[in-house]
Write a protein that holds these residues in place. Sequence first.
Motif, PDB file in Angstrom:
ATOM      1  N   ASP A 228       8.360  -1.810 -12.567  1.00  0.00           N
ATOM      2  CA  ASP A 228       7.514  -1.203 -11.543  1.00  0.00           C
ATOM      3  C   ASP A 228       7.186   0.213 -11.998  1.00  0.00           C
ATOM      4  OD1 ASP A 228       6.397  -0.003  -9.299  1.00  0.00           O
ATOM      5  OD2 ASP A 228       7.880  -0.824  -7.916  1.00  0.00           O
TER       6      ASP A 228
ATOM      7  N   SER B  54       5.945   2.606 -10.510  1.00  0.00           N
ATOM      8  CA  SER B  54       6.284   3.656  -9.549  1.00  0.00           C
ATOM      9  C   SER B  54       7.726   4.131  -9.720  1.00  0.00           C
ATOM     10  CB  SER B  54       6.047   3.177  -8.114  1.00  0.00           C
ATOM     11  OG  SER B  54       6.929   2.134  -7.787  1.00  0.00           O
ATOM     12  N   ARG B  55       8.511   3.407 -10.528  1.00  0.00           N
ATOM     13  CA  ARG B  55       9.904   3.794 -10.784  1.00  0.00           C
ATOM     14  C   ARG B  55      10.124   4.316 -12.196  1.00  0.00           C
ATOM     15  NH1 ARG B  55      12.100  -1.374  -7.659  1.00  0.00           N
ATOM     16  NH2 ARG B  55      11.873  -0.525  -5.576  1.00  0.00           N
TER      17      ARG B  55
ATOM     18  N   PRO C   7       5.152  10.001 -14.432  1.00  0.00           N
ATOM     19  CA  PRO C   7       4.119   9.409 -13.588  1.00  0.00           C
ATOM     20  C   PRO C   7       3.094   8.581 -14.372  1.00  0.00           C
ATOM     21  CG  PRO C   7       3.785  11.778 -13.813  1.00  0.00           C
ATOM     22  CD  PRO C   7       5.089  11.449 -14.484  1.00  0.00           C
TER      23      PRO C   7
ATOM     24  N   SER D  46      -0.478   6.431 -13.327  1.00  0.00           N
ATOM     25  CA  SER D  46      -1.388   6.137 -12.228  1.00  0.00           C
ATOM     26  C   SER D  46      -2.606   5.396 -12.734  1.00  0.00           C
ATOM     27  CB  SER D  46      -1.806   7.425 -11.512  1.00  0.00           C
ATOM     28  OG  SER D  46      -2.546   8.253 -12.381  1.00  0.00           O
TER      29      SER D  46
ATOM     30  N   GLN E 114      -2.457  -3.764  -6.942  1.00  0.00           N
ATOM     31  CA  GLN E 114      -1.711  -3.473  -8.166  1.00  0.00           C
ATOM     32  C   GLN E 114      -2.342  -4.199  -9.341  1.00  0.00           C
ATOM     33  OE1 GLN E 114       2.273  -4.821  -7.437  1.00  0.00           O
ATOM     34  NE2 GLN E 114       1.794  -6.946  -7.864  1.00  0.00           N
TER      35      GLN E 114
ATOM     36  N   PRO F 243       0.549   0.474  -9.153  1.00  0.00           N
ATOM     37  CA  PRO F 243      -0.208   0.504  -7.907  1.00  0.00           C
ATOM     38  C   PRO F 243      -1.615   1.047  -8.163  1.00  0.00           C
ATOM     39  CG  PRO F 243       1.920   1.611  -7.665  1.00  0.00           C
ATOM     40  CD  PRO F 243       1.728   1.334  -9.122  1.00  0.00           C
TER      41      PRO F 243
ATOM     42  N   THR G  81      -4.936   3.005  -7.045  1.00  0.00           N
ATOM     43  CA  THR G  81      -5.425   4.020  -6.132  1.00  0.00           C
ATOM     44  C   THR G  81      -6.956   4.040  -6.218  1.00  0.00           C
ATOM     45  OG1 THR G  81      -5.241   5.791  -7.782  1.00  0.00           O
ATOM     46  CG2 THR G  81      -3.377   5.482  -6.316  1.00  0.00           C
TER      47      THR G  81
END
Length: 168
Positions: free
Chosen positions: A76, A78-79, A83, A85, A119, A162, A164
């Motif tokens: 994941d 996000s972990r 960062p 994105s 995602q 994820p 955005t």
Amino acid sequence: MTSQTAETAQTPVEQSHLGTISVIAWSGENIDDGRDMAFLLAYSLGDGTAGPEAGERAVRLLLEQTGLPVGAGITDASRSKEPISLLVESGSASLTMPSLRVQSLVPEEWIAAALRRKQVHFIFTTRPWPEGKPGVPVEAEALKAFVADEDVLAASAHCVIPVTTLRK
């Protein structure tokens, strides 16, 4: 008695060794649920200043420093340690991670799958792919052969990122 201390500074990624980083986006059926999934593949052309082998090492170092394990299943984003994105807007996807920002035009069906799932399955391989040149169409069979190659899979980091958007 002597003791050794671990080096605390990270070795910087040699940008010139990475060479040209390219991305290809496609969507297809997810084997887990049969629904469309948006995929994004990143790879080097192997054209860095020190050759393809140094490029592989530079990509691996970039992935390690980001916290994306190579050959260790799907993580994941996000972990991750650093960062990562993915901005999807106006027919393009912009991937941002430490030391790297890549933008790519993506097909409408890819955008639809990415927005539905919120995602994207991101694959970054350390294996160079000189045949996947930016701006040159890649046949579906060539992409499938590259992505399904066991050596490529073993030399890749897989994660879900994820999505955005600029929309509220």
